[in-house]
Design a protein around this motif. Sequence first.
Motif, PDB file in Angstrom:
ATOM      1  N   GLN A   1      12.883   4.415  -5.136  1.00 51.47           N
ATOM      2  CA  GLN A   1      12.929   3.104  -5.099  1.00 51.47           C
ATOM      3  C   GLN A   1      11.786   2.146  -5.174  1.00 51.47           C
ATOM      4  O   GLN A   1      12.483   0.777  -5.505  1.00 51.47           O
ATOM      5  CB  GLN A   1      13.319   2.978  -3.476  1.00 51.47           C
ATOM      6  N   VAL A   2      10.721   2.065  -5.414  1.00 51.40           N
ATOM      7  CA  VAL A   2       9.692   1.228  -6.002  1.00 51.40           C
ATOM      8  C   VAL A   2      10.392   0.744  -7.684  1.00 51.40           C
ATOM      9  O   VAL A   2      10.182  -0.042  -7.663  1.00 51.40           O
ATOM     10  CB  VAL A   2       8.919   1.704  -6.258  1.00 51.40           C
ATOM     11  N   PHE A   3      10.817   2.011  -8.362  1.00 53.96           N
ATOM     12  CA  PHE A   3      11.183   1.862  -9.862  1.00 53.96           C
ATOM     13  C   PHE A   3      12.276   0.481  -9.320  1.00 53.96           C
ATOM     14  O   PHE A   3      12.503  -0.716 -10.170  1.00 53.96           O
ATOM     15  CB  PHE A   3      11.273   2.974 -10.248  1.00 53.96           C
ATOM     16  N   GLU A   4      13.322   0.438  -9.315  1.00 51.81           N
ATOM     17  CA  GLU A   4      14.742  -0.183  -8.689  1.00 51.81           C
ATOM     18  C   GLU A   4      13.959  -1.670  -8.337  1.00 51.81           C
ATOM     19  O   GLU A   4      14.105  -3.057  -8.712  1.00 51.81           O
ATOM     20  CB  GLU A   4      15.277   0.270  -7.779  1.00 51.81           C
ATOM     21  N   LEU A   5      12.825  -1.829  -7.243  1.00 52.15           N
ATOM     22  CA  LEU A   5      12.361  -2.242  -6.762  1.00 52.15           C
ATOM     23  C   LEU A   5      11.990  -3.460  -8.235  1.00 52.15           C
ATOM     24  O   LEU A   5      12.625  -5.285  -7.922  1.00 52.15           O
ATOM     25  CB  LEU A   5      11.589  -2.795  -5.754  1.00 52.15           C
TER      26      LEU A   5
ATOM     27  N   TRP B   1       0.523  -1.822   0.028  1.00 55.50           N
ATOM     28  CA  TRP B   1      -0.086  -0.315  -0.008  1.00 55.50           C
ATOM     29  C   TRP B   1       0.697   1.530   0.040  1.00 55.50           C
ATOM     30  O   TRP B   1       2.173   1.493   0.116  1.00 55.50           O
ATOM     31  CB  TRP B   1      -0.847  -0.298   1.488  1.00 55.50           C
ATOM     32  N   HIS B   2       0.157   2.496   0.074  1.00 55.18           N
ATOM     33  CA  HIS B   2       1.228   3.732   0.224  1.00 55.18           C
ATOM     34  C   HIS B   2       0.756   4.596   0.118  1.00 55.18           C
ATOM     35  O   HIS B   2      -1.207   4.723   0.841  1.00 55.18           O
ATOM     36  CB  HIS B   2       1.188   4.268  -1.701  1.00 55.18           C
ATOM     37  N   THR B   3       1.042   5.510   0.827  1.00 48.27           N
ATOM     38  CA  THR B   3       0.743   6.818   1.687  1.00 48.27           C
ATOM     39  C   THR B   3       1.501   8.064   0.869  1.00 48.27           C
ATOM     40  O   THR B   3       1.899   7.684  -0.310  1.00 48.27           O
ATOM     41  CB  THR B   3       1.703   7.818   2.372  1.00 48.27           C
ATOM     42  N   GLN B   4       1.302   9.099   0.739  1.00 52.65           N
ATOM     43  CA  GLN B   4       1.903  10.389  -0.231  1.00 52.65           C
ATOM     44  C   GLN B   4       3.808  10.058  -0.223  1.00 52.65           C
ATOM     45  O   GLN B   4       3.456  10.523  -1.233  1.00 52.65           O
ATOM     46  CB  GLN B   4       1.118  11.506   0.888  1.00 52.65           C
TER      47      GLN B   4
ATOM     48  N   LEU C   1       5.231  -2.032   2.325  1.00 50.17           N
ATOM     49  CA  LEU C   1       4.941  -3.367   2.382  1.00 50.17           C
ATOM     50  C   LEU C   1       5.024  -4.155   2.703  1.00 50.17           C
ATOM     51  O   LEU C   1       6.490  -3.949   4.150  1.00 50.17           O
ATOM     52  CB  LEU C   1       6.542  -4.354   1.260  1.00 50.17           C
ATOM     53  N   ASP C   2       4.378  -4.821   3.772  1.00 46.19           N
ATOM     54  CA  ASP C   2       4.067  -5.802   4.441  1.00 46.19           C
ATOM     55  C   ASP C   2       3.714  -6.928   4.448  1.00 46.19           C
ATOM     56  O   ASP C   2       2.812  -6.696   3.970  1.00 46.19           O
ATOM     57  CB  ASP C   2       2.579  -5.565   5.344  1.00 46.19           C
ATOM     58  N   PHE C   3       4.369  -8.050   5.676  1.00 42.03           N
ATOM     59  CA  PHE C   3       4.647  -9.107   4.912  1.00 42.03           C
ATOM     60  C   PHE C   3       4.329 -10.089   6.335  1.00 42.03           C
ATOM     61  O   PHE C   3       4.616  -9.421   7.336  1.00 42.03           O
ATOM     62  CB  PHE C   3       6.265 -10.288   5.005  1.00 42.03           C
TER      63      PHE C   3
END
Length: 98
Positions: free
Chosen positions: A75-79, A29-32, A37-39
């Motif tokens: 960092q989302v794109f790199e991930l 999920w995301h915030t502004q 990432l919850d595992f």
Amino acid sequence: MNQERESRLEVSISAEVEAGQYANFASVWHTQDGFVLDFAVITRPPGLADDPSSGEQYLSVPTRIVSRIRIPPTQVFELMKALEQQLTAYETETGHKP
């Protein structure tokens, strides 16, 4: 001459973290400000439960979050790229898709 030096990320890991955590469920999920990432691990078999507000029954799947990772949007794109590379390598090595 102002020459750029090579950067090397030197990563270390504590013994407690090195073993890792087992998770059989993930939620993203995301915030502004970033992505979360919850595992989690399913703690016991699913069962029927009653919704107190409607009285309807639903299937309850009890889980416990074992790790929460917060990353900045950049960092989302790199991930995503790293996951794609590792998934491709996995498929090549094992001969099947998960």
